[in-house]
Enzyme design. Structure first.
Site, mmCIF file in Angstrom:
data_model
loop_
_atom_site.group_PDB
_atom_site.id
_atom_site.type_symbol
_atom_site.label_atom_id
_atom_site.label_comp_id
_atom_site.label_asym_id
_atom_site.label_seq_id
_atom_site.Cartn_x
_atom_site.Cartn_y
_atom_site.Cartn_z
ATOM 1 N N HIS A 4 -25.034 -35.031 26.050
ATOM 2 C CA HIS A 4 -26.339 -35.509 25.439
ATOM 3 C C HIS A 4 -27.015 -36.581 26.731
ATOM 4 O O HIS A 4 -28.259 -36.191 26.882
ATOM 5 C CB HIS A 4 -26.400 -36.559 24.131
ATOM 6 C CG HIS A 4 -25.720 -35.624 23.130
ATOM 7 N ND1 HIS A 4 -24.549 -35.849 22.453
ATOM 8 C CD2 HIS A 4 -26.286 -34.693 22.160
ATOM 9 C CE1 HIS A 4 -24.213 -35.130 21.471
ATOM 10 N NE2 HIS A 4 -25.439 -34.591 21.352
ATOM 11 N N SER A 52 -18.760 -31.485 22.950
ATOM 12 C CA SER A 52 -19.439 -31.264 21.621
ATOM 13 C C SER A 52 -18.977 -32.362 20.663
ATOM 14 O O SER A 52 -17.650 -32.945 20.752
ATOM 15 C CB SER A 52 -18.866 -30.179 20.928
ATOM 16 O OG SER A 52 -19.191 -30.087 19.609
ATOM 17 N N SER A 53 -19.631 -33.134 19.955
ATOM 18 C CA SER A 53 -19.650 -34.036 19.005
ATOM 19 C C SER A 53 -18.540 -33.541 18.256
ATOM 20 O O SER A 53 -17.555 -34.317 17.687
ATOM 21 C CB SER A 53 -20.683 -34.588 18.036
ATOM 22 O OG SER A 53 -21.785 -34.597 19.035
ATOM 23 N N ASP A 98 -25.921 -24.637 23.432
ATOM 24 C CA ASP A 98 -26.415 -23.892 22.326
ATOM 25 C C ASP A 98 -27.397 -22.745 22.565
ATOM 26 O O ASP A 98 -28.856 -23.088 22.291
ATOM 27 C CB ASP A 98 -27.145 -24.981 21.332
ATOM 28 C CG ASP A 98 -25.934 -25.869 20.706
ATOM 29 O OD1 ASP A 98 -25.158 -25.612 19.886
ATOM 30 O OD2 ASP A 98 -25.836 -27.047 21.501
HETATM 31 P P1 AMP Z 1 -26.734 -31.950 18.717
HETATM 32 O O1 AMP Z 1 -26.560 -33.616 18.834
HETATM 33 O O2 AMP Z 1 -25.072 -31.034 18.618
HETATM 34 O O3 AMP Z 1 -27.630 -31.289 17.988
HETATM 35 O O4 AMP Z 1 -27.076 -31.497 20.408
HETATM 36 C C1 AMP Z 1 -28.262 -31.992 20.997
HETATM 37 C C2 AMP Z 1 -28.540 -31.526 22.112
HETATM 38 O O5 AMP Z 1 -27.507 -31.692 23.198
HETATM 39 C C3 AMP Z 1 -28.901 -29.865 22.095
HETATM 40 O O6 AMP Z 1 -29.898 -29.572 22.753
HETATM 41 C C4 AMP Z 1 -27.551 -29.578 22.269
HETATM 42 O O7 AMP Z 1 -27.629 -28.129 23.156
HETATM 43 C C5 AMP Z 1 -27.329 -30.342 23.715
HETATM 44 N N1 AMP Z 1 -25.726 -30.460 23.963
HETATM 45 C C6 AMP Z 1 -24.864 -30.671 23.262
HETATM 46 N N2 AMP Z 1 -23.601 -30.483 23.656
HETATM 47 C C7 AMP Z 1 -23.927 -30.104 25.191
HETATM 48 C C8 AMP Z 1 -23.256 -29.937 26.414
HETATM 49 N N3 AMP Z 1 -21.807 -29.902 26.270
HETATM 50 N N4 AMP Z 1 -23.814 -29.836 27.420
HETATM 51 C C9 AMP Z 1 -25.119 -29.976 27.426
HETATM 52 N N5 AMP Z 1 -26.053 -30.060 26.275
HETATM 53 C C10 AMP Z 1 -25.384 -30.265 25.153
#
Ligand code: AMP
Length: 280
Positions: free
Chosen positions: A36, A184-185, A149
């Site tokens: 993030h 990833s979270s 994603d």
């Molecule tokens: P999320 O909090 O999982 O909804 O992710 C928020 C944003 O962060 C989305 O655009 C995801 O694609 C991006 N994101 C999540 N994990 C990664 C990662 N490992 N590398 C790059 N972007 C990420």
């Protein structure tokens, strides 16, 4: 760094900031990690004002998915975002974004339907609806999404084009742990033993991508990767060569093609993808 918890407050905060220039926006569900933060750094390069949203969007979770137990770490997230020079954090309450009687849904057909969309039927309508709401609230000139994603990027790109939203989509590369696991979270759910095995996922994708790049038939390379992952205890939801804009399945390699996959390791679903031609 300022915080807003409803759209009216956000607009009030942003009005004076807009005088210094365009706004770049990073939507997240919180539980922030280095992936993030790499998006936030990218956003800061895009425009003088950076807005990050933190919102665990209930309508993109299906029944029986992990909405209730999705990791939340708001105070830590704020510290991390302040450390990256974020200007405004928008953390709305679900009842403000979706008040009683909320009835609008944005559904993007085609790109939403295969792969993740087939496994999680209402997921992308939930994503498109919240992203559209957030875009209306933030009015960014650019929005940064992670290629992690891949299909989500395709859905948002299609929605921006179809609705002629004045937003530039920036797709940032995947941030990985040292052993290759995409950050990833949800990695926090992995047990120690699963975490040790998890890097086999990206390795299988990289190996298959290498074979396809070297001229192997994509169908055979995909099948070998699925088999290898299955033998290592991963449940493969899908592993396919796709066009990352249309999300159509490809039987032959072509410029820009990506191998995209979702697997289950214990109770955790992992998503990853690699570009056949390598990382940008
Ligand atoms: P999320 O909090 O999982 O909804 O992710 C928020 C944003 O962060 C989305 O655009 C995801 O694609 C991006 N994101 C999540 N994990 C990664 C990662 N490992 N590398 C790059 N972007 C990420």
């Amino acid at each position: 760094m300022k915080e807003a918890h409803c759209v009216a407050d956000l607009r009030g905060l942003l009005a004076p900031l807009r005088r210094s220039g365009e706004v770049s926006f990073v939507p997240t569900m919180g539980a922030l990690h280095e992936g993030h933060l790499s998006l936030v750094r990218r956003a800061r390069r895009e425009a003088p004002v950076t807005v990050v949203s933190i919102f665990v969007n209930p309508i993109q979770f299906g029944p029986g998915e992990d909405f209730e137990k999705y990791p939340r770490s708001y105070e830590r997230d704020l510290d991390l975002l302040a450390g990256e020079g974020t200007d405004v954090v928008f953390a709305p309450r679900a009842e403000d974004l979706y008040p009683e009687g909320f009835s609008t849904k944005i559904s993007v057909s085609g790109v939403s339907e295969r792969l993740e969309g087939a496994v999680r039927p209402d997921h992308f309508a939930g994503v498109a609806t919240v992203v559209a709401k957030l875009f209306h609230a933030v009015e960014p000139a650019s929005a940064v999404f992670g290629r992690k994603d891949l299909q989500q990027c395709a859905v948002v790109r299609r929605m921006i084009a179809d609705l002629e939203m004045p937003v530039r989509l920036v797709v940032a590369p995947i941030s990985r742990e040292a052993d290759g696991l995409a950050r990833s979270s949800r990695n926090a759910y992995l047990t120690g033993e699963e975490r040790a095995r998890a890097p086999e996922f990206s390795r299988a994708l990289l190996d298959a991508a290498g074979e396809i790049r070297a001229g192997e038939d994509p169908g055979r390379a995909q099948e070998a990767a699925r088999r290898a992952l299955g033998e290592s205890g991963f449940g493969v939801d899908y592993l396919e060569l796709v066009d990352p804009v249309s999300m159509e399945l490809l039987s032959r390699n072509r410029s820009g093609a990506a191998l995209v996959s979702a697997v289950r390791l214990g109770k955790v679903r992992l998503l990853d993808n690699v570009l056949i031609e390598g990382e940008p």
